[in-house]
Design an enzyme around this catalytic site. Sequence first.
Site, PDB file in Angstrom:
ATOM      1  CG  HIS A  34      -0.243  -0.313   2.513  1.00 26.46           C
ATOM      2  ND1 HIS A  34       0.660   0.558   3.075  1.00 26.46           N
ATOM      3  CD2 HIS A  34      -0.285  -1.382   3.342  1.00 26.46           C
ATOM      4  CE1 HIS A  34       1.119   0.046   4.201  1.00 26.46           C
ATOM      5  NE2 HIS A  34       0.571  -1.139   4.382  1.00 26.46           N
ATOM      6  CG  HIS A  37       4.344  -1.701   1.911  1.00 28.62           C
ATOM      7  ND1 HIS A  37       3.022  -2.067   1.969  1.00 28.62           N
ATOM      8  CD2 HIS A  37       4.974  -2.417   2.873  1.00 28.62           C
ATOM      9  CE1 HIS A  37       2.851  -2.967   2.914  1.00 28.62           C
ATOM     10  NE2 HIS A  37       4.009  -3.195   3.495  1.00 28.62           N
ATOM     11  CG  ASP A 150       5.073  -2.663  11.991  1.00 25.03           C
ATOM     12  OD1 ASP A 150       4.229  -3.302  12.617  1.00 25.03           O
ATOM     13  OD2 ASP A 150       5.002  -2.453  10.765  1.00 25.03           O
ATOM     14  CB  SER A 185      -2.412  -1.821   8.378  1.00 20.57           C
ATOM     15  OG  SER A 185      -2.309  -3.202   8.660  1.00 20.57           O
TER      16      SER A 185
HETATM   17  O1  PAF Z   1       7.163  -5.251   8.783  1.00 21.37           O
HETATM   18  C1  PAF Z   1       7.045  -6.263   8.059  1.00 21.37           C
HETATM   19  O2  PAF Z   1       6.332  -6.260   7.056  1.00 21.37           O
HETATM   20  C2  PAF Z   1       7.793  -7.529   8.446  1.00 21.37           C
HETATM   21  O3  PAF Z   1       7.822  -7.688   9.825  1.00 21.37           O
HETATM   22  C3  PAF Z   1       9.219  -7.586   7.851  1.00 21.37           C
HETATM   23  C4  PAF Z   1      10.101  -6.481   8.395  1.00 21.37           C
HETATM   24  C5  PAF Z   1       9.135  -7.478   6.339  1.00 21.37           C
HETATM   25  C6  PAF Z   1       9.875  -8.920   8.217  1.00 21.37           C
HETATM   26  O4  PAF Z   1       9.158  -9.997   7.713  1.00 21.37           O
END
Ligand code: PAF
Length: 286
Positions: A34, A37, A150, A185
């Site tokens: 999304h 990212h 996160d 998310s």
């Molecule tokens: O944040 C995420 O999407 C995951 O925890 C990661 C960092 C890609 C590890 O799998």
Amino acid sequence: MRVLTTVEDVRNQVKAWKKEGLTVGLVPTMGYLHEGHASLVQRAKNENDRVVVSVFVNPTQFGPNEDLATYPRDLEHDAELLESLGVDILFHPTPEEMYPGKARTWVTVEDLTTGLCGKTRPTHFRGVCTVVSKLMNIVTPDKAYFGRKDAQQLAVIRQMVKDLNIGIDIVGCPIVREADGLAKSSRNKYLSESERQSALVLSKAVAEGKALVAAGQTCTQTIVDAMVRVIESDPTAKIDYVEAVDALTMAPVTEIKEPVLFAMAVYIGKTRLIDNFGSDEVNDAN
Ligand code: PAF
């Protein structure tokens, strides 16, 4: 953009780039991409000659009763988006490629992983740190990019990189929100229309907490209590935790002196959502 599925192919491509003196940025993801990212990828594009994005739903970071099987996946959409953003490699390994045979080595960060999400997800960060270490060893990037949504994961990865002398810059990127405030998310997809409305209590609680910090409140319990009241105003919302912790160590704090992270995990129906803000973000805005 090359779509690669093997560790060897990624290593060979990166080796060729390094011979040319090019810098490499890594954006680890679990796919179903999304705008959050996309913002990491754009930052990586701005700061590196080449960008690798991994799309891998990492089984070791899911607990036995969690949503590994149903975690949303859409590689076609992900590939289109990453291509349009000018990504150089999409690394999409199988679980067998990432974990061939029985693994006996795990990366565990202590202390920072026991509270917040670690309380209800006791093996989660071990899985995250292990897969992120593996991705870092495969891609050997100059910089790696993670979202601040996160926040505990980001703090844990920073600690891991420091403790293990991993020579990679960790770049934390701001939370990207929908127009109405909901943090982007991949798990928002699970929400029904009415749950989607209820989910706004998370960002409203963030706004309430920020307003109190901006007004000069330094007692973390007062701020947490106000955030809890906002969340509990919606009967669908069930709090997992709302806590104030030191932004670096994740240890509970009672008074804002150093930067404090106000973090929450809330169930909206069956969907567990997280959100947070840092007290330093509020001061920066003033
Ligand atoms: O944040 C995420 O999407 C995951 O925890 C990661 C960092 C890609 C590890 O799998």
